[in-house]
Design an enzyme around this catalytic site. Sequence first.
Site, PDB file in Angstrom:
ATOM      1  N   ASP A 191     -98.344  51.221 123.488  1.00 53.89           N
ATOM      2  CA  ASP A 191     -99.115  49.973 123.495  1.00 53.89           C
ATOM      3  C   ASP A 191     -98.410  48.920 122.638  1.00 53.89           C
ATOM      4  OD1 ASP A 191     -99.664  51.058 121.046  1.00 53.89           O
ATOM      5  OD2 ASP A 191    -101.842  50.989 121.235  1.00 53.89           O
ATOM      6  N   SER A 192     -97.268  49.296 122.033  1.00 50.69           N
ATOM      7  CA  SER A 192     -96.407  48.303 121.388  1.00 50.69           C
ATOM      8  C   SER A 192     -95.891  47.301 122.417  1.00 50.69           C
ATOM      9  CB  SER A 192     -95.233  48.974 120.660  1.00 50.69           C
ATOM     10  OG  SER A 192     -94.579  49.888 121.521  1.00 50.69           O
ATOM     11  N   ASP A 223     -99.632  55.490 126.342  1.00 46.77           N
ATOM     12  CA  ASP A 223    -100.699  55.221 125.372  1.00 46.77           C
ATOM     13  C   ASP A 223    -101.990  54.807 126.063  1.00 46.77           C
ATOM     14  OD1 ASP A 223     -99.846  55.714 122.784  1.00 46.77           O
ATOM     15  OD2 ASP A 223     -98.933  53.738 122.526  1.00 46.77           O
ATOM     16  N   LYS A 275    -101.321  59.523 125.225  1.00 48.04           N
ATOM     17  CA  LYS A 275    -101.377  59.593 123.751  1.00 48.04           C
ATOM     18  C   LYS A 275    -102.535  58.726 123.294  1.00 48.04           C
ATOM     19  CE  LYS A 275     -98.151  57.363 120.925  1.00 48.04           C
ATOM     20  NZ  LYS A 275     -98.989  56.390 120.194  1.00 48.04           N
ATOM     21  N   GLU A 301    -104.805  57.505 119.491  1.00 50.53           N
ATOM     22  CA  GLU A 301    -104.729  57.456 118.037  1.00 50.53           C
ATOM     23  C   GLU A 301    -106.014  57.972 117.401  1.00 50.53           C
ATOM     24  OE1 GLU A 301    -103.828  53.436 116.805  1.00 50.53           O
ATOM     25  OE2 GLU A 301    -101.974  53.369 117.979  1.00 50.53           O
ATOM     26  N   GLU A 307     -96.942  58.588 112.053  1.00 53.42           N
ATOM     27  CA  GLU A 307     -96.332  57.282 111.796  1.00 53.42           C
ATOM     28  C   GLU A 307     -96.483  56.890 110.329  1.00 53.42           C
ATOM     29  OE1 GLU A 307     -97.378  54.275 114.659  1.00 53.42           O
ATOM     30  OE2 GLU A 307     -96.334  52.692 113.551  1.00 53.42           O
TER      31      GLU A 307
HETATM   32  O1  KIV Z   1     -96.870  52.072 120.784  1.00 47.02           O
HETATM   33  C1  KIV Z   1     -95.885  52.592 120.241  1.00 47.02           C
HETATM   34  O2  KIV Z   1     -94.735  52.146 120.396  1.00 47.02           O
HETATM   35  C2  KIV Z   1     -96.113  53.764 119.404  1.00 47.02           C
HETATM   36  C3  KIV Z   1     -94.957  54.266 118.591  1.00 47.02           C
HETATM   37  C4  KIV Z   1     -94.704  53.375 117.452  1.00 47.02           C
HETATM   38  C5  KIV Z   1     -95.126  55.672 118.184  1.00 47.02           C
HETATM   39  O3  KIV Z   1     -97.176  54.278 119.360  1.00 47.02           O
END
Ligand code: KIV
Length: 272
Positions: A52-53, A91, A121, A123, A190
């Site tokens: 989600d980055s 994510d 994934k 959180e 992280e």
């Molecule tokens: O969204 C992302 O890029 C991440 C990484 C920083 C692990 O969750």
Amino acid sequence: MSVVKKQYKRVTVKSLVEMKANKEKISMLTAYDFTMAKILDSSGIDVLLVGDSASNVMAGHETTLPITLDQMIYHASSVVRAIERCLVVVDLPFGSYQSDPKEALRSAIRIMKESGGHSIKLEGGKEIKESIKRILNAGIPVMGHLGLTPQSIYKFGTYTVRAKEEEEAEQLLEDALMLERIGCFALVLEKVPANLAKRVAEALTIPVIGIGAGNGVDGQVLVTHDMIGMTHEFNPRFLRRYLDLYKDMSGAFESYISDVKSGDFPSDKEQY
Ligand code: KIV
């Protein structure tokens, strides 16, 4: 220490657990589009994270919160079309799983069905345990994410190192053990102290992939645009830059602009 690497035609969630057992470190980077994913996959990356980055890197938002499930599916399906070997983790974005386990499962199913990604994934620890269990029960592999969890940035207020205090460190270890127990296939840690990350990796049989979590874990992940230097304002201590693409690309763009303005491009050989 030399490690005999097993060749994987396709990396699966099982391969990752096997890599940890064989002491082979796992390489993971982010990807959000077809072209980058194709280069990464053919370079031999083990795992691509459609993170989600993308909210920061691709859309220019300050946080990861605004990206939507539809947007994540768009990015993930572009990545999936490019790859032949690596495992794709997607994510679940903020707001798509926090309300209740049914919503979490619906979102995870949409990712799997509409993008073709191989796993998801999310959180968090004990507060989302029931949601993770529900997703796992549907046969969807889940990667956990503890430590700095950017979707909770407004709760914590800063992006500084997490779990430096004993109480938070113990809670993190407890959450990690719980994630393994309920069936997650791997865990991202992280921005936590290296000695804590090592402790967690040693306590688990599933792989722990670190970002800013030192070298005692089972693999590493970075945001691709950061490690190739396309972004240049972001300079955390844990980031190793392998290229300075911001500089190289700016140079190329400046040359192109100058060649167009001067009439040097296209030359006789570059036309029909
Ligand atoms: O969204 C992302 O890029 C991440 C990484 C920083 C692990 O969750």
